[in-house]
Design a protein around this motif. Structure first.
Motif, PDB file in Angstrom:
ATOM      1  N   UNK A 296      -7.523 -12.050   4.605  1.00 26.80           N
ATOM      2  CA  UNK A 296      -6.212 -11.776   5.163  1.00 26.80           C
ATOM      3  C   UNK A 296      -6.286 -10.943   6.422  1.00 26.80           C
ATOM      4  N   UNK A 297      -5.139 -10.773   7.027  1.00 27.46           N
ATOM      5  CA  UNK A 297      -5.017 -10.029   8.278  1.00 27.46           C
ATOM      6  C   UNK A 297      -4.510  -8.622   7.975  1.00 27.46           C
ATOM      7  N   UNK A 298      -5.185  -7.643   8.543  1.00 35.43           N
ATOM      8  CA  UNK A 298      -4.685  -6.271   8.542  1.00 35.43           C
ATOM      9  C   UNK A 298      -4.217  -6.004   9.968  1.00 35.43           C
ATOM     10  N   UNK A 299      -2.898  -5.788  10.114  1.00 36.42           N
ATOM     11  CA  UNK A 299      -2.338  -5.574  11.450  1.00 36.42           C
ATOM     12  C   UNK A 299      -1.394  -4.390  11.399  1.00 36.42           C
ATOM     13  N   UNK A 300      -1.722  -3.379  12.229  1.00 35.74           N
ATOM     14  CA  UNK A 300      -0.864  -2.209  12.373  1.00 35.74           C
ATOM     15  C   UNK A 300      -0.824  -1.899  13.866  1.00 35.74           C
ATOM     16  N   UNK A 301       0.249  -2.306  14.519  1.00 41.49           N
ATOM     17  CA  UNK A 301       0.357  -2.147  15.974  1.00 41.49           C
ATOM     18  C   UNK A 301       0.196  -0.696  16.410  1.00 41.49           C
ATOM     19  N   UNK A 302       0.833   0.228  15.677  1.00 43.13           N
ATOM     20  CA  UNK A 302       0.805   1.640  16.087  1.00 43.13           C
ATOM     21  C   UNK A 302      -0.606   2.238  16.027  1.00 43.13           C
ATOM     22  N   UNK A 303      -1.503   1.621  15.273  1.00 39.66           N
ATOM     23  CA  UNK A 303      -2.889   2.097  15.174  1.00 39.66           C
ATOM     24  C   UNK A 303      -3.857   1.193  15.933  1.00 39.66           C
ATOM     25  N   UNK A 304      -3.318   0.201  16.636  1.00 40.45           N
ATOM     26  CA  UNK A 304      -4.126  -0.759  17.382  1.00 40.45           C
ATOM     27  C   UNK A 304      -5.133  -1.475  16.456  1.00 40.45           C
ATOM     28  N   UNK A 305      -4.653  -1.823  15.263  1.00 45.76           N
ATOM     29  CA  UNK A 305      -5.477  -2.534  14.285  1.00 45.76           C
ATOM     30  C   UNK A 305      -4.958  -3.955  14.170  1.00 45.76           C
ATOM     31  N   UNK A 306      -5.837  -4.911  14.358  1.00 44.26           N
ATOM     32  CA  UNK A 306      -5.500  -6.319  14.212  1.00 44.26           C
ATOM     33  C   UNK A 306      -6.795  -7.084  13.973  1.00 44.26           C
ATOM     34  N   UNK A 307      -7.106  -7.272  12.705  1.00 39.48           N
ATOM     35  CA  UNK A 307      -8.341  -7.976  12.368  1.00 39.48           C
ATOM     36  C   UNK A 307      -8.185  -8.709  11.036  1.00 39.48           C
ATOM     37  N   UNK A 308      -9.075  -9.640  10.818  1.00 39.77           N
ATOM     38  CA  UNK A 308      -9.134 -10.362   9.550  1.00 39.77           C
ATOM     39  C   UNK A 308     -10.219  -9.721   8.698  1.00 39.77           C
TER      40      UNK A 308
ATOM     41  N   UNK B  12       2.588  -3.510   4.035  1.00 37.83           N
ATOM     42  CA  UNK B  12       2.242  -4.672   3.214  1.00 37.83           C
ATOM     43  C   UNK B  12       1.153  -5.471   3.911  1.00 37.83           C
ATOM     44  N   UNK B  13       0.235  -5.999   3.113  1.00 36.81           N
ATOM     45  CA  UNK B  13      -0.861  -6.805   3.637  1.00 36.81           C
ATOM     46  C   UNK B  13      -0.940  -8.084   2.830  1.00 36.81           C
ATOM     47  N   UNK B  14      -0.883  -9.217   3.522  1.00 35.23           N
ATOM     48  CA  UNK B  14      -0.901 -10.534   2.881  1.00 35.23           C
ATOM     49  C   UNK B  14      -2.299 -11.117   2.897  1.00 35.23           C
ATOM     50  N   UNK B  15      -2.688 -11.669   1.748  1.00 34.45           N
ATOM     51  CA  UNK B  15      -4.012 -12.263   1.596  1.00 34.45           C
ATOM     52  C   UNK B  15      -3.908 -13.608   0.895  1.00 34.45           C
ATOM     53  N   UNK B  16      -4.940 -14.398   1.086  1.00 34.16           N
ATOM     54  CA  UNK B  16      -5.160 -15.599   0.298  1.00 34.16           C
ATOM     55  C   UNK B  16      -6.362 -15.303  -0.584  1.00 34.16           C
TER      56      UNK B  16
ATOM     57  N   UNK C 221       0.834  -1.201   0.000  1.00 36.15           N
ATOM     58  CA  UNK C 221       0.000   0.000   0.000  1.00 36.15           C
ATOM     59  C   UNK C 221       0.875   1.259   0.000  1.00 36.15           C
ATOM     60  N   UNK C 222       0.839   1.989  -1.105  1.00 35.09           N
ATOM     61  CA  UNK C 222       1.645   3.205  -1.240  1.00 35.09           C
ATOM     62  C   UNK C 222       0.817   4.470  -1.076  1.00 35.09           C
ATOM     63  N   UNK C 223      -0.476   4.373  -1.367  1.00 32.01           N
ATOM     64  CA  UNK C 223      -1.343   5.556  -1.347  1.00 32.01           C
ATOM     65  C   UNK C 223      -2.641   5.226  -0.615  1.00 32.01           C
ATOM     66  N   UNK C 224      -3.067   6.111   0.263  1.00 34.58           N
ATOM     67  CA  UNK C 224      -4.366   5.958   0.914  1.00 34.58           C
ATOM     68  C   UNK C 224      -4.730   7.289   1.546  1.00 34.58           C
ATOM     69  N   UNK C 225      -5.992   7.635   1.510  1.00 34.55           N
ATOM     70  CA  UNK C 225      -6.375   8.896   2.134  1.00 34.55           C
ATOM     71  C   UNK C 225      -6.207   8.838   3.653  1.00 34.55           C
ATOM     72  N   UNK C 226      -6.166   7.663   4.268  1.00 39.17           N
ATOM     73  CA  UNK C 226      -5.764   7.501   5.680  1.00 39.17           C
ATOM     74  C   UNK C 226      -4.251   7.272   5.649  1.00 39.17           C
ATOM     75  N   UNK C 227      -3.497   8.361   5.630  1.00 38.15           N
ATOM     76  CA  UNK C 227      -2.068   8.322   5.316  1.00 38.15           C
ATOM     77  C   UNK C 227      -1.247   7.440   6.249  1.00 38.15           C
ATOM     78  N   UNK C 228      -1.692   7.231   7.478  1.00 32.60           N
ATOM     79  CA  UNK C 228      -0.923   6.408   8.419  1.00 32.60           C
ATOM     80  C   UNK C 228      -0.878   4.934   8.006  1.00 32.60           C
ATOM     81  N   UNK C 229      -1.698   4.512   7.039  1.00 34.88           N
ATOM     82  CA  UNK C 229      -1.683   3.148   6.523  1.00 34.88           C
ATOM     83  C   UNK C 229      -0.649   2.968   5.410  1.00 34.88           C
ATOM     84  N   UNK C 230      -0.170   4.063   4.843  1.00 33.46           N
ATOM     85  CA  UNK C 230       0.748   3.980   3.701  1.00 33.46           C
ATOM     86  C   UNK C 230       2.071   3.323   4.084  1.00 33.46           C
TER      87      UNK C 230
END
Length: 154
Positions: A133-145, A117-121, A105-114
């Motif tokens: 897949x799992x979206x996990x960003x520790x600094x944003x307290x995001x951890x979900x499938x 990498x996000x892995x999917x099946x 992910x290089x571009x997103x209007x929620x810039x803190x996500x830029x």
């Protein structure tokens, strides 16, 4: 002799005009990922709790993939008017092999996500793409499938 030289020159000139252009993309079967995909269903699973995120009334989302890049756009159908106005867009490069799909992910209007990498099946069923897949960003307290279902657009 002059006629033979003129004939040879003409034949070479004509041959150079009929050569095939050099291909810019490797030939072979197109990746099943390539195309325009419309989101029809999305759920998020966080700590065992499942939330249906999509469809949302008055919204639409597309994901577009070419051979190297992806982009997605989600917006309201009321042209940004009203209390439910929304617009989300992002994109970047991706890797795809077998059933493994990774978005860079290089571009997103929620810039803190830029820059993440996000892995999917992925799974294909006719014109349907299911992405898990799992979206996990520790600094944003995001951890979900996430589980997203798309239908290929014609």
């Amino acid at each position: 002799m002059k006629l033979t030289g003129l004939f040879l020159f003409s034949a070479l000139a004509l041959a150079s005009c009929t050569q095939k252009p050099v291909a810019t993309v490797a030939e072979g079967p197109a990746s099943p990922m390539i195309g325009t995909w419309k989101l029809v269903s999305a759920v998020t699973v966080t700590k065992g709790d499942t939330v249906k995120d999509y469809p949302v009334p008055n919204q639409e989302m597309l994901k577009i993939l070419n051979a190297t890049h992806f982009a997605f756009m989600r917006h309201d159908l009321s042209k940004g008017k009203g209390k439910d106005a929304t617009y989300t867009a992002g994109g970047g490069t991706y890797d795809f092999k077998g059933d493994k799909y990774t978005e860079h992910l290089a571009y997103l209007n929620a810039r803190e996500w830029e820059g993440r990498d996000f892995d999917f099946t992925v799974q294909f069923k006719n014109d349907t793409l299911i992405q898990k897949g799992i979206e996990k960003i520790d600094s944003l307290n995001i951890n979900h499938e996430i589980i997203e279902t798309y239908v290929k657009q014609k």
